[in-house]
Motif scaffolding. Sequence first.
Motif, PDB file in Angstrom:
ATOM      1  N   GLY A  16       1.658  -7.989   0.763  1.00  0.00           N
ATOM      2  CA  GLY A  16       2.656  -8.873   0.161  1.00  0.00           C
ATOM      3  C   GLY A  16       2.774  -8.753  -1.344  1.00  0.00           C
ATOM      4  O   GLY A  16       3.338  -9.605  -2.005  1.00  0.00           O
ATOM      5  N   GLN A  17       2.222  -7.680  -1.966  1.00  0.00           N
ATOM      6  CA  GLN A  17       2.311  -7.538  -3.429  1.00  0.00           C
ATOM      7  C   GLN A  17       2.905  -6.198  -3.824  1.00  0.00           C
ATOM      8  O   GLN A  17       2.451  -5.565  -4.765  1.00  0.00           O
ATOM      9  CB  GLN A  17       0.927  -7.697  -4.059  1.00  0.00           C
ATOM     10  N   GLY A  18       3.877  -5.728  -3.063  1.00  0.00           N
ATOM     11  CA  GLY A  18       4.497  -4.466  -3.445  1.00  0.00           C
ATOM     12  C   GLY A  18       4.546  -3.494  -2.289  1.00  0.00           C
ATOM     13  O   GLY A  18       4.217  -3.827  -1.154  1.00  0.00           O
ATOM     14  N   ASP A  19       4.992  -2.274  -2.617  1.00  0.00           N
ATOM     15  CA  ASP A  19       5.157  -1.275  -1.563  1.00  0.00           C
ATOM     16  C   ASP A  19       3.812  -0.847  -0.988  1.00  0.00           C
ATOM     17  O   ASP A  19       2.874  -0.610  -1.739  1.00  0.00           O
ATOM     18  CB  ASP A  19       5.862  -0.038  -2.142  1.00  0.00           C
ATOM     19  N   PRO A  20       3.748  -0.725   0.317  1.00  0.00           N
ATOM     20  CA  PRO A  20       2.517  -0.224   0.913  1.00  0.00           C
ATOM     21  C   PRO A  20       2.311   1.247   0.572  1.00  0.00           C
ATOM     22  O   PRO A  20       3.263   1.957   0.230  1.00  0.00           O
ATOM     23  CB  PRO A  20       2.734  -0.426   2.417  1.00  0.00           C
ATOM     24  N   VAL A  21       1.077   1.690   0.642  1.00  0.00           N
ATOM     25  CA  VAL A  21       0.769   3.067   0.262  1.00  0.00           C
ATOM     26  C   VAL A  21       0.166   3.793   1.468  1.00  0.00           C
ATOM     27  O   VAL A  21      -0.562   3.205   2.258  1.00  0.00           O
ATOM     28  CB  VAL A  21      -0.173   3.079  -0.963  1.00  0.00           C
ATOM     29  N   LEU A  22       0.516   5.054   1.606  1.00  0.00           N
ATOM     30  CA  LEU A  22      -0.021   5.850   2.706  1.00  0.00           C
ATOM     31  C   LEU A  22      -1.444   6.301   2.375  1.00  0.00           C
ATOM     32  O   LEU A  22      -1.724   6.648   1.229  1.00  0.00           O
ATOM     33  CB  LEU A  22       0.839   7.099   2.915  1.00  0.00           C
ATOM     34  N   PRO A  23      -2.322   6.336   3.369  1.00  0.00           N
ATOM     35  CA  PRO A  23      -3.694   6.775   3.100  1.00  0.00           C
ATOM     36  C   PRO A  23      -3.766   8.194   2.540  1.00  0.00           C
ATOM     37  O   PRO A  23      -4.600   8.471   1.675  1.00  0.00           O
ATOM     38  CB  PRO A  23      -4.392   6.675   4.458  1.00  0.00           C
ATOM     39  N   GLU A  24      -2.868   9.073   2.988  1.00  0.00           N
ATOM     40  CA  GLU A  24      -2.892  10.452   2.476  1.00  0.00           C
ATOM     41  C   GLU A  24      -2.575  10.480   0.984  1.00  0.00           C
ATOM     42  O   GLU A  24      -3.245  11.156   0.204  1.00  0.00           O
ATOM     43  CB  GLU A  24      -1.874  11.349   3.212  1.00  0.00           C
ATOM     44  N   ASP A  25      -1.539   9.707   0.588  1.00  0.00           N
ATOM     45  CA  ASP A  25      -1.177   9.649  -0.834  1.00  0.00           C
ATOM     46  C   ASP A  25      -2.314   9.087  -1.654  1.00  0.00           C
ATOM     47  O   ASP A  25      -2.621   9.573  -2.742  1.00  0.00           O
ATOM     48  CB  ASP A  25       0.068   8.768  -1.025  1.00  0.00           C
ATOM     49  N   LEU A  26      -2.936   8.040  -1.112  1.00  0.00           N
ATOM     50  CA  LEU A  26      -4.018   7.385  -1.834  1.00  0.00           C
ATOM     51  C   LEU A  26      -5.170   8.360  -2.057  1.00  0.00           C
ATOM     52  O   LEU A  26      -5.716   8.455  -3.156  1.00  0.00           O
ATOM     53  CB  LEU A  26      -4.483   6.164  -1.025  1.00  0.00           C
TER      54      LEU A  26
END
Lengths: 126, 372
Positions: free
Chosen positions: B263-273
Amino acid sequence: VVKQQSETYVEEEEEQDDPGALRWKEGLQQKAAQAFLRQQEAAPNLRKLVYGSVVKSEDSEDEDKEELGGLFRVSRPQKSKKFQENSLDCSRFNPGTSHNWDLEEMLNSIRDCFVTGKWEEGQDAA
Amino acid sequence: MASQGLVYDGCNFFRQRLVLSTLSGKRVKIKNIRSKDDNPGLRDFEASFIRLLDKVTNGSRIEINQTGTVLFYQPGLLYGGLVEHDCNEQRSIGYYLEALLMLAPFMKSSLKATLRGVTNDPIDPTVDLLKSTALPLMKKFGMDGEGCDLKVVKRGMAPGGGGEVVFTCPVRRTIKPVQLTDPGKIKRIRGVAYSVRVSPQMANRIVESARGILNKFIPDIYIYTDHMKGANSGKSPGFGLTLVAETLNGCFLSAEMSSTPIGQGDPVLPEDLGRKCAKQLLDEIHRGGSVDSSNQSLALLFMTLGQQDVSKVLLGPLSPYTIEFLRHIRDFFQIMFKIEVQKPSEDERKGGDKVLMTCVGVGYSNINKTLK
């Protein structure tokens, strides 16, 4: 290497004489890299950056700046300081810019930080 | 009241001011705390921090005005012992722990602190990072032995929290001066990929992508996957990665990333992370030095408080937080560091400029410690 490439860019432009509007976008990354390197080379006096100027000269400067006619004081808002004052208290270092680690050049710049890199003479990998 | 001691403005660098005040015994007054803000005064997490400070000290006096824009702090003696604290969820436990790391060696009796709250968030250094970088650094200054430990009992991601860590630290009478001028080459990379309340597969996906980048440099990489379940997984879902590069001389450089809180912004993909985090580690290695950027101020503090002998530490570029910390050290302890820039030679491929910090310690001895 960088210089040569920028020259070739210029040559290409002259040859084609294309009025294409988006020319300026080319080599932006190199320009940014050059600007960054220039900034890195202009090594600032870190001690001065951290602790401010030497105490004695600071005093005399203050006198010169702050008083006008011995009666009025010039108030100068220190913008950068005010801005910083109430910002987030966090120890994480976010330099803002990150190197482009997709470039082979960049990867090579830290090769010798690893045991797999080149060793200095007198030291041995064993 | 005799004197107000040192006076500062604004809420930034709140922790360093209070910590240095406690260690030096000097009073401190902080004015204009968010005084121009729509919601002026101290925030809940700062109040929580003050309460924690009150718990580890004895006889501290804290005065706050009605709007919370002015704080006066008269430090008491560092007491230590068993401490339990519910850390406010606005900031992660790392925020509170960073200050405790600085204070812990100077307690009367050895500290055992149980902290509850958010263990991992994207803002502050996470408990995993502090465990793998700050504790080995403290060992270099002589705080070794079994007592020095940080254990993640429960993991709690932002914003819900529900995590728990136990931090123990032995007390020391004096701090050893150090010479950390050569970090040595990196021999291995370790890491922890954690996931809670999401598929355990997330951690594997992170590991895969991070390895893809780091394998170009060194084969010795091991990233642990840590998936906590049930009561140990806190209240919010999330995942993240902490990477640590260890050098031959026992120095640690680190990088980390956490998933965006729900709930605090766009979710991030584990690969990108995973990829981003690996690149951040390369950035950190490029900056280099014997101490990584998030622990610069901890190292400088222990150098300042060391015995009256020369200490030297090689750092990467100073972070803005560290620069302010140096100014505060001058205010509280009248110590100024010698700062020398070291440029790498032409044929060396070891990243950017380094900074050599040199100082003579103040010869601080822990007067709180009981003689046995």
